[in-house]
Design a protein around this motif. Structure first.
Motif, PDB file in Angstrom:
ATOM      1  N   VAL A  21       6.672  -5.511  -2.372  1.00  0.00           N
ATOM      2  CA  VAL A  21       7.765  -4.930  -3.141  1.00  0.00           C
ATOM      3  C   VAL A  21       7.542  -3.426  -3.244  1.00  0.00           C
ATOM      4  O   VAL A  21       6.463  -2.965  -3.567  1.00  0.00           O
ATOM      5  N   GLY A  22       8.579  -2.675  -2.948  1.00  0.00           N
ATOM      6  CA  GLY A  22       8.482  -1.234  -3.104  1.00  0.00           C
ATOM      7  C   GLY A  22       7.783  -0.534  -1.962  1.00  0.00           C
ATOM      8  O   GLY A  22       6.915   0.298  -2.178  1.00  0.00           O
ATOM      9  N   VAL A  23       8.125  -0.868  -0.743  1.00  0.00           N
ATOM     10  CA  VAL A  23       7.544  -0.201   0.412  1.00  0.00           C
ATOM     11  C   VAL A  23       8.310   1.092   0.656  1.00  0.00           C
ATOM     12  O   VAL A  23       9.401   1.083   1.204  1.00  0.00           O
ATOM     13  N   GLY A  24       7.745   2.199   0.218  1.00  0.00           N
ATOM     14  CA  GLY A  24       8.431   3.477   0.354  1.00  0.00           C
ATOM     15  C   GLY A  24       7.775   4.367   1.389  1.00  0.00           C
ATOM     16  O   GLY A  24       6.693   4.079   1.903  1.00  0.00           O
ATOM     17  N   GLY A  25       8.468   5.483   1.686  1.00  0.00           N
ATOM     18  CA  GLY A  25       7.960   6.397   2.697  1.00  0.00           C
ATOM     19  C   GLY A  25       6.617   6.996   2.347  1.00  0.00           C
ATOM     20  O   GLY A  25       5.773   7.201   3.225  1.00  0.00           O
ATOM     21  N   VAL A  26       6.381   7.295   1.049  1.00  0.00           N
ATOM     22  CA  VAL A  26       5.113   7.903   0.646  1.00  0.00           C
ATOM     23  C   VAL A  26       3.959   6.938   0.872  1.00  0.00           C
ATOM     24  O   VAL A  26       2.902   7.305   1.392  1.00  0.00           O
ATOM     25  N   THR A  27       4.139   5.671   0.484  1.00  0.00           N
ATOM     26  CA  THR A  27       3.061   4.690   0.648  1.00  0.00           C
ATOM     27  C   THR A  27       2.775   4.431   2.126  1.00  0.00           C
ATOM     28  O   THR A  27       1.619   4.257   2.517  1.00  0.00           O
ATOM     29  N   ILE A  28       3.806   4.423   2.946  1.00  0.00           N
ATOM     30  CA  ILE A  28       3.608   4.241   4.386  1.00  0.00           C
ATOM     31  C   ILE A  28       2.863   5.442   4.960  1.00  0.00           C
ATOM     32  O   ILE A  28       1.960   5.298   5.789  1.00  0.00           O
ATOM     33  N   HIS A  29       3.248   6.647   4.518  1.00  0.00           N
ATOM     34  CA  HIS A  29       2.560   7.861   4.970  1.00  0.00           C
ATOM     35  C   HIS A  29       1.075   7.793   4.623  1.00  0.00           C
ATOM     36  O   HIS A  29       0.213   8.101   5.465  1.00  0.00           O
ATOM     37  N   VAL A  30       0.748   7.387   3.398  1.00  0.00           N
ATOM     38  CA  VAL A  30      -0.644   7.288   2.958  1.00  0.00           C
ATOM     39  C   VAL A  30      -1.408   6.291   3.822  1.00  0.00           C
ATOM     40  O   VAL A  30      -2.534   6.549   4.257  1.00  0.00           O
ATOM     41  N   SER A  31      -0.797   5.147   4.090  1.00  0.00           N
ATOM     42  CA  SER A  31      -1.428   4.124   4.906  1.00  0.00           C
ATOM     43  C   SER A  31      -1.741   4.637   6.313  1.00  0.00           C
ATOM     44  O   SER A  31      -2.851   4.475   6.832  1.00  0.00           O
ATOM     45  N   ARG A  32      -0.766   5.286   6.927  1.00  0.00           N
ATOM     46  CA  ARG A  32      -0.954   5.798   8.285  1.00  0.00           C
ATOM     47  C   ARG A  32      -1.932   6.967   8.318  1.00  0.00           C
ATOM     48  O   ARG A  32      -2.717   7.118   9.259  1.00  0.00           O
ATOM     49  N   LEU A  33      -1.891   7.803   7.276  1.00  0.00           N
ATOM     50  CA  LEU A  33      -2.809   8.936   7.206  1.00  0.00           C
ATOM     51  C   LEU A  33      -4.253   8.468   7.117  1.00  0.00           C
ATOM     52  O   LEU A  33      -5.144   8.998   7.807  1.00  0.00           O
ATOM     53  N   LEU A  34      -4.514   7.472   6.285  1.00  0.00           N
ATOM     54  CA  LEU A  34      -5.874   6.944   6.145  1.00  0.00           C
ATOM     55  C   LEU A  34      -6.406   6.437   7.485  1.00  0.00           C
ATOM     56  O   LEU A  34      -7.554   6.717   7.861  1.00  0.00           O
ATOM     57  N   LYS A  35      -5.579   5.692   8.216  1.00  0.00           N
ATOM     58  CA  LYS A  35      -6.000   5.159   9.517  1.00  0.00           C
ATOM     59  C   LYS A  35      -6.248   6.277  10.524  1.00  0.00           C
ATOM     60  O   LYS A  35      -7.232   6.261  11.272  1.00  0.00           O
ATOM     61  N   ALA A  36      -5.349   7.262  10.534  1.00  0.00           N
ATOM     62  CA  ALA A  36      -5.468   8.348  11.507  1.00  0.00           C
ATOM     63  C   ALA A  36      -6.683   9.229  11.225  1.00  0.00           C
ATOM     64  O   ALA A  36      -7.356   9.688  12.156  1.00  0.00           O
ATOM     65  N   LEU A  37      -6.995   9.466   9.954  1.00  0.00           N
ATOM     66  CA  LEU A  37      -8.114  10.331   9.606  1.00  0.00           C
ATOM     67  C   LEU A  37      -9.457   9.736  10.009  1.00  0.00           C
ATOM     68  O   LEU A  37     -10.426  10.471  10.251  1.00  0.00           O
ATOM     69  N   LEU A  38      -9.532   8.420  10.100  1.00  0.00           N
ATOM     70  CA  LEU A  38     -10.781   7.769  10.517  1.00  0.00           C
ATOM     71  C   LEU A  38     -11.187   8.165  11.931  1.00  0.00           C
ATOM     72  O   LEU A  38     -12.352   8.048  12.307  1.00  0.00           O
ATOM     73  N   LYS A  39     -10.235   8.650  12.713  1.00  0.00           N
ATOM     74  CA  LYS A  39     -10.512   9.058  14.094  1.00  0.00           C
ATOM     75  C   LYS A  39     -10.825  10.547  14.191  1.00  0.00           C
ATOM     76  O   LYS A  39     -10.931  11.099  15.282  1.00  0.00           O
ATOM     77  N   THR A  40     -10.966  11.207  13.044  1.00  0.00           N
ATOM     78  CA  THR A  40     -11.208  12.650  13.017  1.00  0.00           C
ATOM     79  C   THR A  40     -12.545  12.951  12.357  1.00  0.00           C
ATOM     80  O   THR A  40     -13.358  12.055  12.134  1.00  0.00           O
ATOM     81  N   GLU A  41     -12.753  14.224  12.025  1.00  0.00           N
ATOM     82  CA  GLU A  41     -13.968  14.673  11.346  1.00  0.00           C
ATOM     83  C   GLU A  41     -13.948  14.349   9.856  1.00  0.00           C
ATOM     84  O   GLU A  41     -14.898  14.672   9.139  1.00  0.00           O
TER      85      GLU A  41
END
Length: 324
Positions: A21-41
């Motif tokens: 419930v309540g899947v918004g753009g901000v929460t999706i951004h946070v989810s994708r950002l966390l995954k993407a940052l794991l591949k960085t420094e």
């Protein structure tokens, strides 16, 4: 802050993750950002402010090099920025909505948070131009991070789409994360307006992506040319089966669905409440005539200038703070 040249940067991401419930753009951004940052420094740590105790959150802030806020409530933004100042932690604040969209006291607290944070991140031109006059360290970075794990639509949904395509209807999709209203009492996602409009235009078939199920509960299966998707699904996959995507919002930021539609080569119509990416056809919020004109525009949208990778730009901000 001591320079960190060779070590991974420990960044606290203050936000929350998508739920049924309540899947918004901000929460999706946070989810994708966390995954993407794991591949960085960067070594990202999530501080879910909606689920953790205040004491736990304070401890997490103390344990990190940088705090990156993804909080929509102006009072909470101010609280976390102040906490970072007290604990001597660098603070990055992403404004996911249009700057100045709140009234009165909320807007004042937003301006205070903007002034006090180390680096404010804005997601559209108009907000950036306002922010840089208040905090010279403001940067503009798109909120769009592509979905690298999009799942295919369920077969029953694809069958419904095929059925309506076979009878010659144009498939239009839109999305919402619940029946929400802005500070002026206007329905944020404009779904009521779209449903009323599409119901009078039988050449279209509208699919409303709304995992909260709130619109489906209100309208049910009332209309022959309108349906709702309430189960968890990938909006990016829905776009692959759509002809047009409409973003009928009263207020917005750098809408994830708009970016995804442009990437998929789908024609995008969106309200002019904020700056939109190149290739989007604009219309006025809640105005039938304006939407009719937008639908008549035949030129297919194209992305002429690609946005820089959001994750790379964010990491550059983190590094600049660590090198101070």
């Amino acid at each position: 802050m001591k320079s960190i040249k060779s070590e991974r940067i420990r960044v606290l991401i203050v936000g929350t993750l998508p739920s049924t419930v309540g899947v918004g753009g901000v929460t999706i951004h946070v989810s994708r950002l966390l995954k993407a940052l794991l591949k960085t420094e960067v070594d990202p740590v999530l501080c879910d402010y909606k689920r953790l105790s205040l004491i736990s959150q304070v401890k997490m802030v103390r344990s990190c090099d940088i705090v990156h806020l993804h909080v929509s409530n102006p009072y909470l933004r101010f609280f976390y920025v102040t906490l970072c100042k007290i604990l001597h932690r660098k603070c990055v604040l992403t404004f996911h909505g249009n700057l100045g969209r709140f009234k009165g006291l909320k807007n004042r607290f937003d301006n205070l948070a903007l002034r006090m944070c180390d680096v404010p991140v804005l997601i559209n031109d108009s907000s950036y131009q306002t922010a840089i006059s208040i905090n010279p360290r403001a940067v503009k970075i798109s909120a769009y991070i592509p979905d690298d794990a999009a799942t295919e639509l369920p077969d029953e949904i694809k069958q419904v789409i095929v059925k309506h395509k076979e009878i010659g209807q144009t498939i239009i999709c839109t999305n919402a994360s619940g029946m929400n209203y802005d500070d002026y009492g206007r329905e944020i996602y404009g779904i009521h307006f779209l449903i009323d409009f599409i119901n009078r235009c039988k050449e279209f078939f509208l699919i409303v992506s709304d995992p909260s199920g709130e619109y489906s509960k209100e309208f049910g299966e009332t209309y022959e040319n309108i349906t709702f998707i309430t189960e968890p699904h990938s909006f990016a996959s829905l776009l692959k089966h759509s002809d047009i995507m409409i973003r009928a919002t009263s207020t917005d930021g750098d809408a994830l669905s708009v970016r995804e539609a442009l990437d998929a080569g789908v024609k995008v119509l969106a309200t002019d409440c904020v700056d939109r990416p190149q290739g989007v056809t604009l219309f006025k919020y809640g105005e039938d005539t304006s939407l009719e004109k937008a639908l008549l525009v035949s030129e297919s949208p194209m992305i002429v200038v690609n946005e820089p990778c959001a994750v790379k730009e964010i990491c550059r901000v983190y590094r600049s703070l660590c090198d101070e």
